[in-house]
Scaffold this motif. Structure first.
Motif, PDB file in Angstrom:
ATOM      1  N   SER A  30       0.824  -1.213   0.000  1.00  0.00           N
ATOM      2  CA  SER A  30       0.000   0.000   0.000  1.00  0.00           C
ATOM      3  C   SER A  30       0.854   1.257   0.000  1.00  0.00           C
ATOM      4  O   SER A  30       0.561   2.231  -0.714  1.00  0.00           O
ATOM      5  N   GLN A  31       1.915   1.277   0.814  1.00  0.00           N
ATOM      6  CA  GLN A  31       2.795   2.453   0.817  1.00  0.00           C
ATOM      7  C   GLN A  31       3.504   2.596  -0.521  1.00  0.00           C
ATOM      8  O   GLN A  31       3.705   3.714  -1.017  1.00  0.00           O
ATOM      9  N   ALA A  32       3.867   1.471  -1.116  1.00  0.00           N
ATOM     10  CA  ALA A  32       4.535   1.525  -2.419  1.00  0.00           C
ATOM     11  C   ALA A  32       3.630   2.167  -3.468  1.00  0.00           C
ATOM     12  O   ALA A  32       4.077   2.989  -4.275  1.00  0.00           O
ATOM     13  N   ILE A  33       2.341   1.818  -3.460  1.00  0.00           N
ATOM     14  CA  ILE A  33       1.391   2.400  -4.411  1.00  0.00           C
ATOM     15  C   ILE A  33       1.233   3.892  -4.160  1.00  0.00           C
ATOM     16  O   ILE A  33       1.238   4.711  -5.085  1.00  0.00           O
ATOM     17  N   PRO A  91      12.683   1.190 -12.787  1.00  0.00           N
ATOM     18  CA  PRO A  91      13.852   1.903 -13.314  1.00  0.00           C
ATOM     19  C   PRO A  91      14.552   2.715 -12.222  1.00  0.00           C
ATOM     20  O   PRO A  91      13.898   3.286 -11.345  1.00  0.00           O
ATOM     21  N   LYS A  92      15.867   2.775 -12.307  1.00  0.00           N
ATOM     22  CA  LYS A  92      16.681   3.439 -11.293  1.00  0.00           C
ATOM     23  C   LYS A  92      16.207   4.857 -10.986  1.00  0.00           C
ATOM     24  O   LYS A  92      16.061   5.230  -9.813  1.00  0.00           O
ATOM     25  N   ALA A  93      15.935   5.652 -12.002  1.00  0.00           N
ATOM     26  CA  ALA A  93      15.570   7.056 -11.777  1.00  0.00           C
ATOM     27  C   ALA A  93      14.278   7.174 -10.980  1.00  0.00           C
ATOM     28  O   ALA A  93      14.148   8.044 -10.107  1.00  0.00           O
ATOM     29  N   ILE A  94      13.325   6.299 -11.249  1.00  0.00           N
ATOM     30  CA  ILE A  94      12.043   6.382 -10.548  1.00  0.00           C
ATOM     31  C   ILE A  94      12.170   5.864  -9.127  1.00  0.00           C
ATOM     32  O   ILE A  94      11.604   6.443  -8.185  1.00  0.00           O
ATOM     33  N   ILE A  95      12.918   4.805  -8.931  1.00  0.00           N
ATOM     34  CA  ILE A  95      13.135   4.282  -7.573  1.00  0.00           C
ATOM     35  C   ILE A  95      13.890   5.311  -6.729  1.00  0.00           C
ATOM     36  O   ILE A  95      13.577   5.517  -5.552  1.00  0.00           O
ATOM     37  N   GLU A  96      14.855   5.999  -7.314  1.00  0.00           N
ATOM     38  CA  GLU A  96      15.561   7.059  -6.588  1.00  0.00           C
ATOM     39  C   GLU A  96      14.598   8.168  -6.162  1.00  0.00           C
ATOM     40  O   GLU A  96      14.664   8.665  -5.033  1.00  0.00           O
ATOM     41  N   ALA A  97      13.694   8.538  -7.053  1.00  0.00           N
ATOM     42  CA  ALA A  97      12.726   9.591  -6.733  1.00  0.00           C
ATOM     43  C   ALA A  97      11.760   9.121  -5.645  1.00  0.00           C
ATOM     44  O   ALA A  97      11.431   9.886  -4.719  1.00  0.00           O
ATOM     45  N   MET A  98      11.320   7.873  -5.731  1.00  0.00           N
ATOM     46  CA  MET A  98      10.427   7.327  -4.709  1.00  0.00           C
ATOM     47  C   MET A  98      11.120   7.258  -3.353  1.00  0.00           C
ATOM     48  O   MET A  98      10.501   7.509  -2.311  1.00  0.00           O
ATOM     49  N   THR A  99      12.404   6.938  -3.370  1.00  0.00           N
ATOM     50  CA  THR A  99      13.158   6.828  -2.118  1.00  0.00           C
ATOM     51  C   THR A  99      13.247   8.166  -1.399  1.00  0.00           C
ATOM     52  O   THR A  99      13.272   8.223  -0.164  1.00  0.00           O
ATOM     53  N   ILE A 113      10.877  10.455  -1.233  1.00  0.00           N
ATOM     54  CA  ILE A 113       9.631  10.584  -0.475  1.00  0.00           C
ATOM     55  C   ILE A 113       9.640   9.625   0.708  1.00  0.00           C
ATOM     56  O   ILE A 113       9.294   9.995   1.835  1.00  0.00           O
ATOM     57  N   HIS A 114      10.056   8.397   0.455  1.00  0.00           N
ATOM     58  CA  HIS A 114      10.094   7.355   1.486  1.00  0.00           C
ATOM     59  C   HIS A 114      10.979   7.770   2.663  1.00  0.00           C
ATOM     60  O   HIS A 114      10.611   7.587   3.831  1.00  0.00           O
ATOM     61  N   GLN A 115      12.132   8.358   2.390  1.00  0.00           N
ATOM     62  CA  GLN A 115      13.059   8.680   3.477  1.00  0.00           C
ATOM     63  C   GLN A 115      12.554   9.827   4.336  1.00  0.00           C
ATOM     64  O   GLN A 115      12.834   9.878   5.540  1.00  0.00           O
ATOM     65  N   TYR A 116      11.782  10.725   3.753  1.00  0.00           N
ATOM     66  CA  TYR A 116      11.249  11.839   4.535  1.00  0.00           C
ATOM     67  C   TYR A 116       9.983  11.466   5.308  1.00  0.00           C
ATOM     68  O   TYR A 116       9.692  12.059   6.348  1.00  0.00           O
TER      69      TYR A 116
END
Length: 389
Positions: free
Chosen positions: A102-105, A252-260, A262-265
């Motif tokens: 759910s958080q991933a979505i 893809p690396k660029a999208i996972i980096e962008a998601m991370t 948000i996740h880290q904050y």
């Protein structure tokens, strides 16, 4: 007295509570209820997984992990997807461990969407999809499926809802609530449209391990789909770990980096002890998954046969642990059917309309219950149907 509701954001004011939870909460207040409502395994988490989590605490592993999750777990996820679904991700840069699928979505749509971007949602659909898209500033666009096609999305229906504002499509296969499975041929048809219109895919594959009659195909494994797909899954369903709240997203690396970012904050990292449990599950828990899957398949076969024999037409779902029978022959709305069934026979099901307008006329029944409970539930439903004649 101050009216505190005036401080609540407009979008939240209009957000409806989950229709699934309403019936579940009502059932909790009643005695002798058989619940076929909440989509949760009736098995407990395998003991080896629990032990691994205990041992991580005993070893003092109680600090934060890396934002993206334990590297060992990300490596195991990458190996698992390569082995079973023919898609491989770089564990260091293309895998993010989340607090449930759910958080991933949620983070996926906050990463992908600008205000006004349209996302195609295939209905009937899980209740959180539309609200999650709206909360990210997107516009959900519904494409309906029907019983005539076993609730599998058709290429021509997808084409009809694409506009210049369409940015992504959300797929869930096997589907919640219908159990519909998009096979390789289905996905190949959709792939043509997706590539032609340059769409991105958010693929919810949480039930991928619970497929019964054919092998599972991830859309990310098809040609030219890797770079335009986020594969989202987790440990809740197949490993009976719903309360552990652990999922993952690969892409893809660029999208996972962008998601991370948000996740880290917002989260920092997923719970450490849960990650060690998940590591044990994904590395050594295959036998447990296959045991549970075999049991679900037996229950699926039983409940589909029972429902059809009592006059509630029900297609054979390809995966997950839900059936979606039609109750149109009763003349009742799905809400009225579910409420009357609960009050008169103490069986909790979910009215189909909570999964979108195309779910009206159906109910969702979870067969993640013991065979004894299912048999008693079917007897009660049949008795209820007799009172409607």
């Amino acid at each position: 007295m101050i009216d505190s509701t005036r401080y609540i954001a407009d979008e939240i004011q209009t957000l409806k509570p989950s229709g699934i939870r309403r019936f579940f909460d009502l059932a909790q207040t009643m005695d002798q209820v058989i619940s076929l409502g909440v989509g949760e395994p009736d098995f407990t988490t395998p003991w080896a997984v629990i032990e691994a989590s205990y041992h991580s605490l005993e070893k003092g592993y109680t600090a934060y992990t890396a934002n993206a999750g334990l590297l060992e777990l990300r490596e195991a996820i990458s190996q698992f997807l390569d082995t079973y679904f023919n898609v491989k991700y770089d564990p260091k840069e293309e895998v993010l461990v989340t607090v449930g699928a759910s958080q991933a979505i949620d983070v996926a749509f906050r990463t992908l969407l600008n205000p006004g971007d349209e996302v195609i949602v295939v209905e009937p659909s899980f209740v959180s999809y539309v609200p999650t898209i709206k909360l990210a500033g997107g516009v959900p666009v519904i494409v309906s499926t029907d019983e005539a096609h076993a609730f599998r999305l058709q290429k021509e229906d997808l084409l009809r809802v694409i506009t210049p504002k369409t940015k992504a499509i959300l797929l869930c296969s096997p589907n919640n609530p219908t159990g519909a499975l998009l096979n390789k041929a289905d996905l190949a048809d959709l792939r043509e449209v997706i590539i032609e219109h340059d769409l991105f895919v958010v693929s919810d594959e949480i039930y991928a391990d619970l497929v019964y009659d054919e092998s599972y195909t991830s859309i990310a494994s098809l040609a030219d789909m890797y770079e335009r797909t986020l594969l989202i899954s987790g440990f809740s369903k197949a490993f009976a770990m719903t309360g552990w709240r652990l999922g993952y997203v690969c892409g893809p690396k660029a999208i996972i980096e962008a998601m991370t970012k948000i996740h880290q904050y917002t989260i920092m990292s997923a719970p450490t002890m849960a990650q060690y449990g998940a590591l044990e599950a994904i590395q050594h828990g295959r036998a447990d998954v296959l045991m549970m899957k075999e049991s679900y398949q037996q229950r699926r076969n039983y409940i589909v046969k029972a429902l059809n024999e009592m006059g509630l037409k029900c297609h054979l779902p390809g995966g997950a642990f839900y059936v979606f029978p039609s109750i149109q022959s009763t003349g009742l709305s799905s809400e009225a059917f579910a409420e009357q069934l609960l009050l008169s026979e103490r069986v909790a099901v979910v009215p189909g309309h909570v999964f979108g307008d195309s779910g009206e006329g159906y109910i969702r029944c979870s067969y993640a219950a013991s065979m004894k409970q299912l048999q008693e539930a079917m007897a009660r439903i049949e008795r209820f149907l007799e009172t409607l004649k």
